[in-house]
Scaffold this active site. Structure first.
Site, short mmCIF file in Angstrom:
data_model
loop_
_atom_site.label_atom_id
_atom_site.label_comp_id
_atom_site.label_asym_id
_atom_site.label_seq_id
_atom_site.Cartn_x
_atom_site.Cartn_y
_atom_site.Cartn_z
N LEU A 8 -13.94 -3.87 -4.57
CA LEU A 8 -12.81 -4.73 -4.93
C LEU A 8 -13.29 -5.82 -5.89
O LEU A 8 -12.60 -6.21 -6.83
CB LEU A 8 -12.16 -5.36 -3.69
CG LEU A 8 -11.24 -4.44 -2.87
CD1 LEU A 8 -10.73 -5.17 -1.63
CD2 LEU A 8 -10.05 -3.94 -3.69
N ARG A 23 -25.00 2.72 3.57
CA ARG A 23 -24.12 3.73 4.15
C ARG A 23 -24.55 5.17 3.86
O ARG A 23 -24.20 6.07 4.63
CB ARG A 23 -22.65 3.48 3.78
CG ARG A 23 -22.32 3.33 2.37
CD ARG A 23 -20.81 3.14 2.19
NE ARG A 23 -20.30 1.88 2.72
CZ ARG A 23 -19.22 1.28 2.26
NH1 ARG A 23 -18.52 1.82 1.28
NH2 ARG A 23 -18.79 0.15 2.77
N ARG A 42 -23.34 2.33 -3.93
CA ARG A 42 -22.63 1.04 -4.02
C ARG A 42 -22.79 0.25 -2.73
O ARG A 42 -22.59 0.76 -1.62
CB ARG A 42 -21.14 1.30 -4.28
CG ARG A 42 -20.31 0.04 -4.29
CD ARG A 42 -18.88 0.34 -4.60
NE ARG A 42 -18.24 1.14 -3.58
CZ ARG A 42 -17.73 0.68 -2.44
NH1 ARG A 42 -17.81 -0.62 -2.16
NH2 ARG A 42 -17.15 1.48 -1.59
N ALA A 60 -8.31 -0.22 0.79
CA ALA A 60 -9.64 -0.81 1.02
C ALA A 60 -9.55 -1.74 2.22
O ALA A 60 -8.61 -2.51 2.35
CB ALA A 60 -10.11 -1.57 -0.21
N SER A 113 -7.22 0.86 -3.87
CA SER A 113 -7.47 -0.55 -3.54
C SER A 113 -6.64 -0.97 -2.34
O SER A 113 -7.10 -1.73 -1.48
CB SER A 113 -7.09 -1.48 -4.70
OG SER A 113 -7.69 -1.10 -5.88
N HIS A 166 -15.54 8.73 -0.33
CA HIS A 166 -14.90 7.41 -0.28
C HIS A 166 -14.81 6.74 -1.65
O HIS A 166 -13.79 6.17 -2.00
CB HIS A 166 -15.71 6.55 0.69
CG HIS A 166 -15.23 5.15 0.86
ND1 HIS A 166 -13.95 4.85 1.26
CD2 HIS A 166 -15.86 3.94 0.70
CE1 HIS A 166 -13.82 3.52 1.34
NE2 HIS A 166 -14.95 2.96 0.99
N HIS A 172 -18.32 7.56 3.05
CA HIS A 172 -18.27 6.48 4.06
C HIS A 172 -18.61 7.12 5.40
O HIS A 172 -18.04 8.15 5.76
CB HIS A 172 -16.88 5.84 4.09
CG HIS A 172 -16.88 4.51 4.79
ND1 HIS A 172 -17.10 4.39 6.14
CD2 HIS A 172 -16.72 3.25 4.31
CE1 HIS A 172 -17.05 3.10 6.47
NE2 HIS A 172 -16.83 2.39 5.38
N GLU A 190 -21.60 -6.75 6.34
CA GLU A 190 -21.52 -5.29 6.21
C GLU A 190 -22.89 -4.75 5.86
O GLU A 190 -23.80 -5.51 5.51
CB GLU A 190 -20.47 -4.90 5.17
CG GLU A 190 -19.06 -5.27 5.62
CD GLU A 190 -17.97 -4.77 4.68
OE1 GLU A 190 -18.26 -4.14 3.66
OE2 GLU A 190 -16.79 -5.05 4.99
C1 SIN Z 1 -15.24 -0.71 4.53
O1 SIN Z 1 -14.43 -1.55 4.87
O2 SIN Z 1 -16.11 -0.26 5.26
C2 SIN Z 1 -15.13 -0.17 3.13
C3 SIN Z 1 -15.34 -1.23 2.15
C4 SIN Z 1 -16.03 -0.65 0.96
O3 SIN Z 1 -15.86 0.53 0.67
O4 SIN Z 1 -16.78 -1.37 0.33
#
Ligand code: SIN
Length: 478
Positions: free
Chosen positions: A349, A257, A343, A47, A44, A308, A220, A109
């Site tokens: 988080l 992703r 995810r 993150a 965490s 990741h 990731h 994102e």
């Molecule tokens: C990121 O900041 O790209 C990772 C955040 C996440 O894993 O959700």
């Protein structure tokens, strides 16, 4: 004799563990938090991007749920998504009230239909959240922390979890929450701290708890080549582009992703171009990039995918209960089904906050533990009361570099069944389980890609679950 039981034993001090500990202590419980290493060094804490949650004026929990389910490829558990997205905004507001200094603008994102990610300095969210929660825990009466204490096994007696066994002896508790993070550091290329090798899965499986969805390791896409440094997806949300060796764009940078990660692997090499974005929104991250020897103002940065986030884990219901009474799991250690097969960015988080709190509340309803339980009749380093059908965990699980390279090679972004069959024979329980699950899912869905079966097959719309004494079974979670 062991020491007197605490009310709640929380294994792990990331966002899920700290949230659980604080929730229980606020209600008068005596809580002990155990950490394998130094308390702040959780996944965490590393993150970056932030916390998804429908806090914007143009947003609703229902819209967040739609995006979560779309990313999850027909596999998200709808009841878990509803809980996550409906309770999420309140958890974010609580962090604001505690003093987490969120940026004024929400970030965008991949996979999100609108700006809904609350972040701190663009990429320091995990650090900010765990610092605030950790400081609060440190001054909260009722919470004690023991660092450098590995949970080697679960203490099971009469079918109930009575705590854990550590090298220093057993620790008894009315209820135990595993919030130990995931297994991504079992892959040689990973964003996680090196100790995140799936210990929760190993000890819960050894004790007879069900585990699920272990084929779903999220990679990731944009991690600085040759390092563990994540280049947050929020950079792409702000306009950073991905370039190939010719300097051409080759993928929608804000696609989910898994798609971006595979596009990069197919290209072989890729660079993230930050030259045109407002880099001052990410001050700490820019310093890290410069420390690594790159100048983001003048040159694209080489990136490649890395393991990741562990979507699978110990099976729980919506309040963190596993199928062993007294044992709970939350955050990345748990498999609630909320993420389906992929995810959505920054839902992790949020998951820690929502399900960490829920697990603590449910754990406080557990019946009292025996006043001074007898010390388990096994040495600390021996698996305790493992289910007869479950394999025993090693004494203290470690992962060699050779094992990590093997897992990366044989269970990476694109998977070949022959490689998976080889990995299934690994002496490491978690590596072997990952391979077994990935072999069973002979289709491609979300983060799990099989080169011999590159499309999704409706026959696999379910969660693979391993219960003691049974074969892997596909279950449908509502
Ligand atoms: C990121 O900041 O790209 C990772 C955040 C996440 O894993 O959700």
């Amino acid at each position: 004799m062991s020491e007197a039981p605490c009310d709640l034993l929380v294994v792990g001090a990331g966002a899920a563990g700290l949230t659980a500990a604080l929730t229980a202590a606020e209600r008068g419980a005596r809580v002990l938090v155990l950490t394998k290493g130094h308390a702040p060094d959780s996944s965490s804490m590393h993150a970056q991007g932030g916390i998804a949650g429908a806090v914007g004026d143009d947003d609703t929990a229902a819209l967040h749920a739609v995006d979560t389910e779309r990313a999850g490829r027909e596999l998200c558990r709808p009841s878990a998504v509803k809980v996550l997205t409906e309770e999420g905004p309140e958890r974010v507001r609580e962090l604001v009230a505690l003093g987490v200094p969120f940026d004024p603008e929400l970030s965008l994102e991949g996979g999100h239909s609108r700006r809904r990610v609350s972040s701190v300095e663009g990429a320091a969210t995990g650090w900010a959240v765990t610092s605030v929660l950790g400081r609060l825990a440190a001054r909260t009466e009722g919470i004690a922390t023991r660092e450098a204490t590995t949970a080697l096994g679960l203490w099971i007696d009469g079918g109930r979890c009575l705590g854990v066994v550590t090298p220093g002896g057993p620790i008894a508790a009315r209820a135990t929450i595993l919030a130990m993070g995931g297994a991504a550091a079992l892959w040689a290329r990973s964003t996680n701290p090196v100790g995140q090798i799936g210990d929760a899965i190993a000890i819960a499986h050894a004790a007879g708890a069900a585990v699920a969805d272990l084929e779903f390791m999220q990679f990731h896409p944009t991690v600085l080549a040759g390092s563990r440094l994540l280049l947050t997806e929020a950079l792409r949300g702000d306009g950073a582009t991905l370039l190939d060796a010719n300097g051409d764009r080759f993928v929608d940078e804000l696609a989910p992703r898994d798609e971006v990660a595979r596009a990069i692997v197919r290209k072989g090499r890729a660079w993230l171009d930050l030259r045109a974005i407002d880099r001052s929104r990410f001050p700490g991250l820019m310093v890290e990039i410069e420390k690594a020897g790159f100048d983001p103002a003048t040159e694209p940065i080489p990136v490649s995918p890395a393991a990741h986030y562990t979507i699978g884990g110990v099976v729980t219901d919506l309040v963190g209960r596993t199928d062993i009474p007294g044992l709970f799991a939350a955050g990345e250690s748990a498999a609630t089904g909320v993420h389906g097969a992929n995810r959505l960015a920054s839902n992790s988080l949020l998951e820690c906050l929502v399900f960490g709190r829920r697990a603590a509340l449910a754990a406080l309803d557990e019946p009292a533990a025996p006043v001074r339980p007898e010390t388990p009749p096994l040495s600390a380093a021996t698996p305790v009361a493992a289910h007869p059908a479950a394999p025993a965990p090693p004494r203290e699980r470690t992962a060699s570099q050779e094992l990590r390279e093997q897992v990366w090679r044989e269970a990476g972004v694109m998977r070949d069944p022959a490689d998976l069959a080889d990995l299934a024979g690994s002496p490491d329980v978690v590596a072997a389980l990952v391979a077994r699950f990935a072999l069973a899912r002979s289709e491609s869905r979300g983060v799990h890609y099989r080169i011999d079966a590159p499309t999704a097959d409706p026959a696999f719309e379910g969660h693979f679950v391993l219960r003691p004494g049974q074969d892997l079974k596909l279950e449908h979670w509502t």
